[in-house]
Design an enzyme around this catalytic site. Structure first.
Site, PDB file in Angstrom:
ATOM      1  N   LYS A 240      -2.962  -1.053   6.702  1.00  9.85           N
ATOM      2  CA  LYS A 240      -2.444   0.288   6.395  1.00  9.85           C
ATOM      3  C   LYS A 240      -1.229   0.197   5.470  1.00  9.85           C
ATOM      4  CE  LYS A 240      -0.699   4.407   8.850  1.00  9.85           C
ATOM      5  NZ  LYS A 240      -0.484   4.999  10.189  1.00  9.85           N
TER       6      LYS A 240
ATOM      7  N   SER B 153      -2.562   9.215  10.905  1.00  9.52           N
ATOM      8  CA  SER B 153      -2.215   8.782   9.573  1.00  9.52           C
ATOM      9  C   SER B 153      -2.930   7.502   9.151  1.00  9.52           C
ATOM     10  CB  SER B 153      -0.700   8.563   9.503  1.00  9.52           C
ATOM     11  OG  SER B 153      -0.293   7.535  10.419  1.00  9.52           O
TER      12      SER B 153
ATOM     13  N   SER C 281      -1.919   8.530  15.767  1.00 11.83           N
ATOM     14  CA  SER C 281      -2.454   8.142  14.461  1.00 11.83           C
ATOM     15  C   SER C 281      -3.383   6.940  14.451  1.00 11.83           C
ATOM     16  CB  SER C 281      -1.297   7.880  13.491  1.00 11.83           C
ATOM     17  OG  SER C 281      -0.571   9.065  13.269  1.00 11.83           O
TER      18      SER C 281
END
Length: 429
Positions: free
Chosen positions: A78, A147, A171
């Protein structure tokens, strides 16, 4: 070995075959690069991916003979997790092109285990609620969540067998439910978060996305040094609880049905299942999460608020304005109350191998909004381990997961119960 055969391997199978010499890291990489090239167009899971750089890294692994527990396994990271050889933009144009001079601890440990950092997956802006470009692999008209959108989408699309995400509110678990992948968010502090963009220092947790619980636990074992996670032991007759919780008016019937269906499947093959009513102090924990996150996020992102306010998206600015309403007394009061509540919840959860509850309000919403983390926030502030177990499908044909919860520190017990449930789902129609 054919491309489709390589792509079907689990992360653990891939590492074993590369370590034994049956496969090379370059062969594994080429299979995944080919698949990404033909499928990522409408998904847009990747923020940064340089095939030439990845090939060079795979060749280094092959020259030295990769033997580690993640030998040759492609991993998506990420884009709020620092990488010294790739840009880390934290999902915002404020840091576009930024190159940290270091690797995050999790990235360094992955490289030490002979894993291949394939590229950076898309994050929402500053790991908050402002969506970025990634779309849901099952239907690009729908959100992948946030996210950790890129990491969940990349695993769901078969681009990588493993990816890293982060969770402060919901998330990891929520987008995993939306995308239909397994997610393991461990107990707070189990995996080192040094080198990850700080959002909320007392809640931020690195999570692992995979196609199955054994791969997720195996990767978490590498990152944490918790060796037992590499070998799960399904209980002979698991003790499970079902805790639908509160604020159920926010849930679609399909989400509740996914929990009840898994409960029925577990009972059918012999699990001991208890239906729990939420304690009278349960619902108040939502406000404690709001207080802790609001105060800490506002302080953690003070440089962006001060120097780059107009460069942030309207969604991020609105969220920061809302978070900024939390006062210091409210934050301090929440911090004082939480230790006792965490202990009380641990006492309750420790009676069971896993507690089943909602992972998300329903299927992934249509459009770009990242969805509501309402059914994750309470558990995040309690710092307990969480797993998204995929397997259900909603009325729109999109995935719906079930959230499994354990007591703090009971990560192995929870993951072992998840393996039992995963095997049960596969065995039953």
């Amino acid at each position: 070995m054919k491309t489709e055969t390589i792509l079907a391997l689990s992360a653990r199978e891939t590492a074993s075959r590369v370590a034994s010499g049956d496969l090379t890291a370059r062969q594994v990489l080429e299979a995944h690069l080919e698949h990404i090239a033909t499928t990522d167009g409408p998904i847009m899971a990747w923020q940064y991916l340089d095939p030439a750089q990845a090939r060079a890294a795979a060749d280094v692994l092959d020259r030295r003979g990769a033997k580690g527990p993640l030998a040759g396994v492609p991993v998506g990271v990420k884009d709020v997790i620092d990488t010294r050889d790739m840009p880390t933009g934290y999902g915002t144009k404020v840091y576009d092109g930024f190159r940290p001079p270091w690797d995050a601890a999790a990235v360094s440990l992955t490289r030490s285990a002979d894993g291949l950092i394939l590229g950076k997956t898309v994050s929402t802006e500053l790991a908050m609620a402002s969506p970025n470009k990634t779309r849901n692999p099952h239907n690009p008209a729908h959100t992948p969540g946030g996210s950790s959108s890129g990491s969940c989408a990349a695993v769901a699309a078969g681009h990588v067998p493993l990816a890293f995400g982060t969770q402060t509110s919901g998330s990891v678990i929520r987008p995993a439910s939306y995308c239909g992948v397994t997610a393991l968010k461990p107990s707070f502090g189990l995996i080192n978060t040094v080198g990850i963009k700080v959002l909320c220092h007392s809640l931020d947790t690195l999570g692992v996305l995979a196609r199955g619980i054994e791969d997720a636990a195996h990767a978490a074992s590498v990152l944490s040094g918790y060796k037992a996670l590499a070998t799960l032991t399904p209980p002979a007759r698991p003790r499970l609880a079902v805790l639908p919780g509160t604020r159920l008016e926010k849930a679609d019937p399909a989400s509740t049905e996914a929990v009840l269906r898994l409960k029925a499947q577990a009972e059918q093959v012999g699990a001991e299942v208890t239906l729990l009513d939420p304690p009278d102090w349960y619902d108040g924990i939502f406000d404690l999460h709001e207080a802790v996150m609001g105060w800490e996020v506002t302080n953690s992102l003070a440089p962006e608020i001060r120097d780059h306010w107009q460069d942030l998206t309207p969604v991020t600015r609105a969220m920061l304005e809302d978070q900024g309403r939390v006062t210091e007394p409210r934050y301090r009061a929440a911090r004082e109350r939480l230790p006792a509540l965490r202990a009380r919840m641990d006492d309750l959860l420790s009676r069971f191998d896993a507690t089943l509850t909602l992972a998300a309000p329903g299927e992934a919403p249509e459009g770009t909004a990242t969805g509501d983390p309402i059914f994750n926030r309470l558990w995040s502030v309690l710092q307990v381990p969480l797993i998204n177990l995929p397997g259900a499908t909603g009325p729109g044909g999109l995935p719906i997961g079930v959230q499994l919860v354990g007591a703090r520190g009971a990560d192995h017990r929870l993951a072992s119960a998840a393996l039992w449930l995963e095997q049960t789902q596969k065995a039953l129609p």
